[in-house]
Design a protein around this motif. Structure first.
Motif, PDB file in Angstrom:
ATOM      1  N   ASN A 287       3.634  -7.958   3.716  1.00  0.00           N
ATOM      2  CA  ASN A 287       4.809  -8.454   2.972  1.00  0.00           C
ATOM      3  C   ASN A 287       4.673  -8.261   1.458  1.00  0.00           C
ATOM      4  N   CYS A 288       4.160  -7.118   1.056  1.00  0.00           N
ATOM      5  CA  CYS A 288       3.933  -6.870  -0.363  1.00  0.00           C
ATOM      6  C   CYS A 288       4.871  -5.788  -0.878  1.00  0.00           C
ATOM      7  N   SER A 289       4.847  -5.625  -2.194  1.00  0.00           N
ATOM      8  CA  SER A 289       5.672  -4.615  -2.851  1.00  0.00           C
ATOM      9  C   SER A 289       4.918  -4.068  -4.054  1.00  0.00           C
ATOM     10  N   SER A 290       4.745  -2.728  -4.080  1.00  0.00           N
ATOM     11  CA  SER A 290       4.110  -2.028  -5.210  1.00  0.00           C
ATOM     12  C   SER A 290       2.719  -2.591  -5.484  1.00  0.00           C
ATOM     13  N   VAL A 291       1.835  -2.443  -4.527  1.00  0.00           N
ATOM     14  CA  VAL A 291       0.459  -2.916  -4.688  1.00  0.00           C
ATOM     15  C   VAL A 291      -0.484  -1.723  -4.668  1.00  0.00           C
ATOM     16  N   GLU A 292      -1.648  -1.926  -5.268  1.00  0.00           N
ATOM     17  CA  GLU A 292      -2.704  -0.915  -5.287  1.00  0.00           C
ATOM     18  C   GLU A 292      -3.998  -1.567  -4.832  1.00  0.00           C
ATOM     19  N   VAL A 293      -4.660  -0.910  -3.879  1.00  0.00           N
ATOM     20  CA  VAL A 293      -5.900  -1.434  -3.318  1.00  0.00           C
ATOM     21  C   VAL A 293      -6.947  -0.323  -3.372  1.00  0.00           C
ATOM     22  N   GLN A 294      -8.105  -0.655  -3.926  1.00  0.00           N
ATOM     23  CA  GLN A 294      -9.178   0.329  -4.047  1.00  0.00           C
ATOM     24  C   GLN A 294     -10.429  -0.185  -3.353  1.00  0.00           C
ATOM     25  N   CYS A 295     -10.974   0.665  -2.466  1.00  0.00           N
ATOM     26  CA  CYS A 295     -12.214   0.346  -1.759  1.00  0.00           C
ATOM     27  C   CYS A 295     -13.336   1.196  -2.351  1.00  0.00           C
ATOM     28  N   GLN A 296     -14.318   0.523  -2.980  1.00  0.00           N
ATOM     29  CA  GLN A 296     -15.440   1.222  -3.593  1.00  0.00           C
ATOM     30  C   GLN A 296     -16.613   1.409  -2.637  1.00  0.00           C
ATOM     31  N   GLY A 297     -16.554   0.725  -1.503  1.00  0.00           N
ATOM     32  CA  GLY A 297     -17.619   0.843  -0.521  1.00  0.00           C
ATOM     33  C   GLY A 297     -17.064   1.310   0.812  1.00  0.00           C
ATOM     34  N   SER A 298     -17.259   0.506   1.847  1.00  0.00           N
ATOM     35  CA  SER A 298     -16.810   0.859   3.197  1.00  0.00           C
ATOM     36  C   SER A 298     -15.846  -0.210   3.716  1.00  0.00           C
ATOM     37  N   ALA A 299     -14.939   0.240   4.569  1.00  0.00           N
ATOM     38  CA  ALA A 299     -13.972  -0.662   5.211  1.00  0.00           C
ATOM     39  C   ALA A 299     -13.595  -0.048   6.555  1.00  0.00           C
ATOM     40  N   PRO A 300     -13.946  -0.689   7.657  1.00  0.00           N
ATOM     41  CA  PRO A 300     -13.651  -0.080   8.962  1.00  0.00           C
ATOM     42  C   PRO A 300     -12.159   0.000   9.270  1.00  0.00           C
ATOM     43  N   THR A 301     -11.356  -0.971   8.826  1.00  0.00           N
ATOM     44  CA  THR A 301      -9.933  -1.006   9.165  1.00  0.00           C
ATOM     45  C   THR A 301      -9.131  -1.443   7.950  1.00  0.00           C
ATOM     46  N   ILE A 302      -8.012  -0.741   7.736  1.00  0.00           N
ATOM     47  CA  ILE A 302      -7.063  -1.119   6.698  1.00  0.00           C
ATOM     48  C   ILE A 302      -5.694  -1.187   7.354  1.00  0.00           C
ATOM     49  N   SER A 303      -5.016  -2.318   7.237  1.00  0.00           N
ATOM     50  CA  SER A 303      -3.728  -2.544   7.883  1.00  0.00           C
ATOM     51  C   SER A 303      -2.663  -2.800   6.822  1.00  0.00           C
ATOM     52  N   VAL A 304      -1.528  -2.092   6.956  1.00  0.00           N
ATOM     53  CA  VAL A 304      -0.404  -2.261   6.033  1.00  0.00           C
ATOM     54  C   VAL A 304       0.826  -2.604   6.875  1.00  0.00           C
ATOM     55  N   ASP A 305       1.408  -3.757   6.618  1.00  0.00           N
ATOM     56  CA  ASP A 305       2.521  -4.232   7.444  1.00  0.00           C
ATOM     57  C   ASP A 305       3.642  -4.752   6.544  1.00  0.00           C
ATOM     58  N   ASN A 306       4.865  -4.261   6.796  1.00  0.00           N
ATOM     59  CA  ASN A 306       6.062  -4.739   6.090  1.00  0.00           C
ATOM     60  C   ASN A 306       5.868  -4.693   4.573  1.00  0.00           C
ATOM     61  N   THR A 307       5.496  -3.537   4.101  1.00  0.00           N
ATOM     62  CA  THR A 307       5.196  -3.360   2.683  1.00  0.00           C
ATOM     63  C   THR A 307       5.957  -2.148   2.159  1.00  0.00           C
ATOM     64  N   ALA A 308       6.525  -2.289   0.975  1.00  0.00           N
ATOM     65  CA  ALA A 308       7.239  -1.198   0.320  1.00  0.00           C
ATOM     66  C   ALA A 308       6.466  -0.776  -0.921  1.00  0.00           C
ATOM     67  N   GLY A 309       5.758   0.335  -0.825  1.00  0.00           N
ATOM     68  CA  GLY A 309       4.993   0.831  -1.955  1.00  0.00           C
ATOM     69  C   GLY A 309       3.555   0.355  -1.927  1.00  0.00           C
ATOM     70  N   CYS A 310       2.642   1.242  -1.530  1.00  0.00           N
ATOM     71  CA  CYS A 310       1.224   0.860  -1.464  1.00  0.00           C
ATOM     72  C   CYS A 310       0.375   2.090  -1.784  1.00  0.00           C
ATOM     73  N   GLN A 311      -0.544   1.930  -2.734  1.00  0.00           N
ATOM     74  CA  GLN A 311      -1.494   2.978  -3.110  1.00  0.00           C
ATOM     75  C   GLN A 311      -2.884   2.557  -2.655  1.00  0.00           C
ATOM     76  N   LEU A 312      -3.496   3.379  -1.794  1.00  0.00           N
ATOM     77  CA  LEU A 312      -4.837   3.094  -1.272  1.00  0.00           C
ATOM     78  C   LEU A 312      -5.823   4.097  -1.875  1.00  0.00           C
ATOM     79  N   TYR A 313      -6.854   3.599  -2.520  1.00  0.00           N
ATOM     80  CA  TYR A 313      -7.924   4.433  -3.085  1.00  0.00           C
ATOM     81  C   TYR A 313      -9.169   4.222  -2.238  1.00  0.00           C
ATOM     82  N   LEU A 314      -9.635   5.303  -1.596  1.00  0.00           N
ATOM     83  CA  LEU A 314     -10.787   5.214  -0.698  1.00  0.00           C
ATOM     84  C   LEU A 314     -11.964   5.980  -1.293  1.00  0.00           C
ATOM     85  N   SER A 315     -13.119   5.374  -1.197  1.00  0.00           N
ATOM     86  CA  SER A 315     -14.340   6.053  -1.612  1.00  0.00           C
ATOM     87  C   SER A 315     -14.827   6.971  -0.497  1.00  0.00           C
ATOM     88  N   LYS A 316     -15.900   7.704  -0.772  1.00  0.00           N
ATOM     89  CA  LYS A 316     -16.424   8.611   0.250  1.00  0.00           C
ATOM     90  C   LYS A 316     -16.924   7.840   1.468  1.00  0.00           C
TER      91      LYS A 316
END
Length: 511
Positions: free
Chosen positions: A426-455
């Protein structure tokens, strides 16, 4: 004005005195009409109900004895009292009792000499008359209320072994209150519905008797079934047949009117006067043939009279016609609307929070315009919940179990490692950056999302639903290269092939 009021009060006194004089003859009339009321079909049917259904309840109660017999006798007494009330309804008019008239006469005689209190006296007379009629109605139902009160008293105090029997019998007597129905505005259900609803209240305890004594004592089962048949269908069918709209009161004194006129013997009381007209009416009663007709009957009577019925209508002149009036034209102009500024929307938000609750959950709420939010001391057993933040940046310096970003706008979240998942809801225009590890990323009912993933997070599983404008940025091939942006599809094509549907994202090609 005072003379007119005096005349009205004098007329009221005369009528009330005549009514009070007729009250002394009421006992003679009721005694004479008692036999005729007892022969009424509705009274005969009620006697059959008592002899058939009520006697079965009493007989079953005698087999059990004790308190069950006591409550059975109260039930029989209540039905006998209602029979007497039904007989009274056949003998008198509702609210037509003499005590109100006598008191009103005394009050009128008291205020007759003081013309300064005439207005107050008329109002007081009306209120007093209404209250006394209600008091007479309460006295009419008082015998039935006393029996119900005695039956209810058996259920009070220490709980007995036959508590369910007592509650069933006492609660069922509420069905006899159908006789108090006076119309749709009296606050009661219709008589048939009232009987059914009252028994439903008592049936709760009646079913407990059937379950408890089903295999123990047949007498208790017989008593419970007999009581149910007394009300359903016994009393319900009786009310449905004879009194579906409530008790029917005697409109006139038929016994006195049907008796042949005889010369009064010496010393015999005078015959009762006719029913009084309106107490404060200054006009004499006219026969129905001389009274003017009202409603549609008056309209048809005037049409059939042969008189020119249009003689009283106004004549429409030329200057009154719309086509000849200058202020009437075929152009419809809309009035200018006054500009009103819409009130600013007020969002109710709570106080800002950044705290650890119960040692397990970090809560970040209602942060607005804060770019230096930091959660430093955290571990893998803790979770982070971000809610209602706007134009802010949060840094999570450590490994946590779960991260949830809910109802945030223009919010930035930077974290290192997450054990379970990172959820964006339920977000709008958000930015999320993962500098380490994340097994699962879920985006639900969101308008505008920038995901930054590390190696280390390139193998993360990204799930989207009801979302748009989702871009994932990953590191370039070279260590110092730019981020590579990938747009996640939000439009799909479903094709039916080989017995099932195949879903593929829509691809756009430039010409």
């Amino acid at each position: 004005m005072d003379e007119n009021l005096v005349k009205r009060l004098e007329a009221a006194v005369v009528r009330l005195e005549a009514l009070s004089a007729g009250g002394f003859q009421r006992g003679v009339e009721l005694e004479a009409s008692g036999d005729a009321a007892a022969a009424d079909p509705s009274i005969v049917a009620f006697d059959d109900l008592i002899s058939q259904c009520v006697s079965r309840v009493t007989s079953a109660g005698e087999k059990i004895g004790g308190q069950v017999l006591d409550v059975s006798r109260f039930i029989a007494e209540a039905f006998n009292v209602q029979r007497e009330l039904l007989v009274k309804t056949k003998q008198s008019q509702v609210g037509a009792f003499g005590c109100s008239s006598v008191l009103l006469v005394l009050f009128v005689c008291q205020i007759r000499v003081d013309t300064s209190r005439l207005d107050y006296g008329i109002v007081y007379l009306c209120n007093l008359r209404r209250n006394l009629i209600w008091l007479d109605w309460w006295n009419f139902l008082k015998p039935l209320n006393e029996v119900i009160t005695k039956a209810s008293a058996l259920t009070e105090g220490k709980r007995s072994d036959f508590f369910h029997h007592l509650k069933t019998g006492a609660d069922s007597l509420a069905a006899l209150a159908w006789i108090a129905y006076t119309g749709k505005d009296c606050g009661m259900s219709m008589p048939i519905a009232h009987v059914e609803e009252s028994w439903q209240m008592a049936e709760f305890y009646c079913n407990k008797i059937l379950v408890e004594y089903r295999n123990k004592d047949a007498n208790h089962v017989e008593w419970a079934k007999a009581l149910k048949e007394l009300y359903l269908p016994g009393l319900r069918d009786y009310v449905k047949k004879h009194y579906p709209l409530g008790p029917v009161w005697s409109g006139t004194r038929k016994i006195a009117a049907s008796a042949p006129a005889k010369a009064p013997s010496p010393g015999a009381p005078a015959p009762p006067p006719p029913p009084p007209a309106s107490l404060f009416s200054s006009e004499t009663t006219q026969p129905s043939s001389s009274q003017p007709k009202e409603g549609m009957s008056a309209v048809f009577a005037e049409i059939n009279s042969g008189k020119p019925v249009t003689s009283g209508l106004r004549k429409v002149t030329n200057d009154m016609k719309s086509k000849n009036r200058a202020d009437r034209s075929g152009v419809v102009s809309l009035p200018e609307k006054e500009g009103r500024a819409a009130p600013p929307a007020i969002l109710k938000t709570g106080p800002p929070k950044l705290e650890l609750q119960m040692g397990r959950k970090w809560v970040v709420e209602n942060q607005i315009g804060q770019n230096n939010l930091v959660i430093g001391d955290c571990d893998a057993k803790q979770s982070v919940y971000v809610f209602g933040c706007k134009n802010s940046v949060l840094q999570i310096q450590g490994k946590v179990n779960n991260i949830t970003v809910d109802k945030c706008t223009k919010m930035g979240v930077v974290f290192k490692d997450v054990v379970a998942a990172c959820e964006i809801v339920n977000c709008s225009s958000v930015e999320v950056q993962c500098q380490g590890s994340a097994p699962t990323i879920s985006v639900d009912n969101t308008a505008g999302c920038q995901l930054y993933l590390s190696k280390d997070a390139l193998e993360a599983s990204i799930t989207t639903a009801k979302s748009s404008e989702i871009n994932v940025l990953v590191p370039g091939a070279e260590p110092d290269g730019d981020w590579v942006e990938h747009a996640l599809p939000q439009q799909y094509v479903h094709a039916y092939k080989d017995g099932h549907f195949e879903t593929t994202p829509v691809s756009h090609s430039g010409g």
